[in-house]
Write an enzyme that holds these catalytic residues in place. Structure first.
Site, short mmCIF file in Angstrom:
data_model
loop_
_atom_site.label_atom_id
_atom_site.label_comp_id
_atom_site.label_asym_id
_atom_site.label_seq_id
_atom_site.Cartn_x
_atom_site.Cartn_y
_atom_site.Cartn_z
N ARG A 182 -46.46 8.60 11.36
CA ARG A 182 -47.72 8.07 11.88
C ARG A 182 -48.81 8.07 10.81
O ARG A 182 -49.64 7.17 10.73
CB ARG A 182 -48.20 8.90 13.08
CG ARG A 182 -47.37 8.66 14.32
CD ARG A 182 -47.98 9.34 15.52
NE ARG A 182 -49.31 8.84 15.80
CZ ARG A 182 -50.23 9.52 16.48
NH1 ARG A 182 -49.95 10.73 16.94
NH2 ARG A 182 -51.41 9.03 16.71
N GLN A 202 -61.50 9.05 20.20
CA GLN A 202 -60.28 9.77 20.55
C GLN A 202 -59.23 9.56 19.47
O GLN A 202 -58.15 10.14 19.53
CB GLN A 202 -59.74 9.26 21.88
CG GLN A 202 -60.74 9.42 23.02
CD GLN A 202 -60.29 8.65 24.25
OE1 GLN A 202 -59.43 9.10 25.00
NE2 GLN A 202 -60.85 7.48 24.47
N ASN A 203 -59.54 8.68 18.53
CA ASN A 203 -58.53 8.31 17.53
C ASN A 203 -58.46 9.33 16.41
O ASN A 203 -59.47 9.89 16.00
CB ASN A 203 -58.86 6.93 16.94
CG ASN A 203 -58.88 5.87 18.01
OD1 ASN A 203 -58.41 6.10 19.13
ND2 ASN A 203 -59.44 4.71 17.71
N VAL A 204 -57.25 9.50 15.91
CA VAL A 204 -57.04 10.45 14.81
C VAL A 204 -56.71 9.70 13.52
O VAL A 204 -56.37 10.32 12.52
CB VAL A 204 -55.90 11.45 15.17
CG1 VAL A 204 -56.23 12.23 16.42
CG2 VAL A 204 -54.55 10.76 15.31
N ASP A 205 -56.80 8.35 13.56
CA ASP A 205 -56.31 7.54 12.44
C ASP A 205 -57.23 7.50 11.23
O ASP A 205 -56.86 7.00 10.17
CB ASP A 205 -56.01 6.11 12.93
CG ASP A 205 -57.20 5.42 13.59
OD1 ASP A 205 -58.35 5.66 13.18
OD2 ASP A 205 -56.98 4.63 14.54
N HIS A 218 -60.21 14.42 18.96
CA HIS A 218 -58.80 14.80 19.02
C HIS A 218 -58.23 15.17 17.65
O HIS A 218 -57.02 15.30 17.51
CB HIS A 218 -57.97 13.66 19.64
CG HIS A 218 -58.27 13.46 21.10
ND1 HIS A 218 -57.87 12.35 21.81
CD2 HIS A 218 -58.93 14.25 21.99
CE1 HIS A 218 -58.28 12.46 23.08
NE2 HIS A 218 -58.93 13.59 23.20
N CYS A 258 -53.38 26.14 9.99
CA CYS A 258 -52.44 27.25 9.84
C CYS A 258 -52.19 27.88 11.21
O CYS A 258 -53.13 28.17 11.94
CB CYS A 258 -53.03 28.28 8.88
SG CYS A 258 -51.97 29.73 8.73
N THR A 300 -60.15 1.89 25.22
CA THR A 300 -59.50 3.08 25.79
C THR A 300 -59.07 2.79 27.22
O THR A 300 -59.77 2.09 27.96
CB THR A 300 -60.42 4.32 25.74
OG1 THR A 300 -59.72 5.43 26.33
CG2 THR A 300 -61.75 4.12 26.45
N ASN A 325 -62.46 -4.47 26.23
CA ASN A 325 -61.03 -4.21 26.39
C ASN A 325 -60.37 -5.47 26.94
O ASN A 325 -60.90 -6.07 27.87
CB ASN A 325 -60.85 -3.04 27.38
CG ASN A 325 -59.48 -2.39 27.27
OD1 ASN A 325 -58.46 -3.07 27.20
ND2 ASN A 325 -59.45 -1.07 27.27
P1 OAD Z 1 -54.23 4.10 25.33
O1 OAD Z 1 -52.99 3.71 24.59
O2 OAD Z 1 -54.10 4.87 26.57
O3 OAD Z 1 -55.08 2.82 25.65
C1 OAD Z 1 -55.33 1.83 24.70
C2 OAD Z 1 -56.31 0.82 25.29
O4 OAD Z 1 -56.61 -0.13 24.28
C3 OAD Z 1 -55.79 0.08 26.50
O5 OAD Z 1 -56.76 0.12 27.52
C4 OAD Z 1 -55.60 -1.35 25.97
O6 OAD Z 1 -55.86 -2.32 26.98
C5 OAD Z 1 -56.67 -1.39 24.90
N1 OAD Z 1 -56.46 -2.40 23.85
C6 OAD Z 1 -55.29 -2.92 23.38
N2 OAD Z 1 -55.54 -3.80 22.40
C7 OAD Z 1 -56.88 -3.85 22.24
C8 OAD Z 1 -57.77 -4.58 21.38
N3 OAD Z 1 -57.30 -5.43 20.47
N4 OAD Z 1 -59.10 -4.37 21.51
C9 OAD Z 1 -59.58 -3.50 22.42
N5 OAD Z 1 -58.81 -2.79 23.26
C10 OAD Z 1 -57.48 -2.96 23.17
O7 OAD Z 1 -55.14 4.87 24.25
P2 OAD Z 1 -56.39 5.83 24.49
O8 OAD Z 1 -57.20 5.41 25.66
O9 OAD Z 1 -57.07 5.98 23.17
O10 OAD Z 1 -54.94 11.87 23.14
O11 OAD Z 1 -55.66 7.18 24.81
C11 OAD Z 1 -56.45 8.31 24.96
C12 OAD Z 1 -55.73 9.52 24.47
O12 OAD Z 1 -54.46 9.61 25.10
C13 OAD Z 1 -55.38 9.54 23.00
O13 OAD Z 1 -56.43 9.91 22.16
C14 OAD Z 1 -54.32 10.59 22.97
C15 OAD Z 1 -53.53 10.23 24.22
O14 OAD Z 1 -53.10 11.28 24.93
C16 OAD Z 1 -54.43 12.93 22.52
O15 OAD Z 1 -53.49 12.84 21.74
C17 OAD Z 1 -55.08 14.22 22.85
#
Ligand code: OAD
Length: 240
Positions: free
Chosen positions: A68, A99-102, A117, A125, A188, A213
């Protein structure tokens, strides 16, 4: 048109809270968590991003994170990330909670930023809790070792089932509590509660909630304006 209304509201807002998720990096070719491409060697993120998985097989979890990390480090911020930097620069009060770690937000130039996150380039460690850049660690048998303690290190990432680190959510909560004029939620699904709650909290305190979104998610029903489409296209139009 709702984008014109949102653009006007955003340009008039003196305080802005932004919450981003994996979707903002989709156009940088980083797979989202719950979308297509979220699988690795047949595993779902929920099966690998846990303390139990690391305890069982740290080498497997590190292998997944190294894969990743390569994807993230090879990716470039897209016009959506850059638009948020312009928004930060012109907003008197601003905070970006991701919420992104990238690492694409800091690499694009965002400074008023909290990565709630964690970050794909950092390790922690397991013995001392020291957080350090992965590149400063030592690889031994496929796992990272903290050179200061000679102990196993793990990715400095919040895993499923873990509590938020102390203080991580404070800045966002304080701002939401005090009241912001506009809360912008980008890319999100709203499935993870604390960050989704930040946006709802801001709305309860009077913020206009704008969502960007292409798909409906948990927060869409609460949005005052839903801009349906990819953030790499819509954010530059929205911010200008
Ligand atoms: P998700 O994978 O749950 O959701 C991604 C969102 O991005 C969805 O609502 C898609 O519709 C939307 N999406 C896709 N393409 C897009 C685009 N081009 N422009 C805008 N939106 C788009 O990801 P997160 O909501 O970030 O946490 O997930 C939240 C957390 O769940 C993550 O940070 C991670 C995971 O558990 C941890 O690891 C603690």
């Amino acid at each position: 048109m709702s984008i014109e209304r949102a653009h006007r509201l955003l340009s008039e807002a003196s305080s802005v809270l932004v919450v981003t998720g994996a979707g903002i990096s989709a156009e940088s070719n980083i797979p989202t968590f719950r979308g297509e491409g979220g699988l690795w060697e047949g595993f779902r993120a929920e099966e690998l991003a846990t303390p139990e998985a690391f305890e069982r097989d740290p080498e497997l979890v590190w292998r997944w994170y190294r894969w990743r990390r390569t994807i993230c480090n090879e990716a470039e911020p897209n016009p959506g990330h850059h638009a948020l930097v312009r928004l930060e620069e012109r907003s008197p009060e601003f905070l970006l909670v991701t919420q992104n770690v990238d690492g694409l937000h800091p690499r694009s130039g965002s400074r008023k930023l909290v990565e709630i996150h964690g970050c794909i380039d950092q390790a922690r460690c397991t013995r001392s809790g020291r957080v350090f850049p992965i590149d400063e660690g030592r690889w031994e048998g496929g796992v990272l070792v903290d050179p200061e303690s000679d102990s196993l290190a793990r990715p400095h990432i919040l895993w499923f089932g873990e509590s938020y680190w102390e203080g991580t959510l404070d800045a966002g909560l304080r701002l939401a509590q005090r009241g912001v004029e506009l809360c912008l939620v980008v890319g999100t699904s709203g499935m993870v509660w604390p960050p989704a709650a930040l946006a709802l909290h801001a709305k309860e305190r009077g913020a206009v909630l704008v969502e960007v979104n292409p798909n409906r998610g948990q927060l869409t029903q609460h949005a005052d304006i839903w801009l349906k489409g990819p953030s790499g296209e819509l954010l530059p139009q929205l911010v200008g």
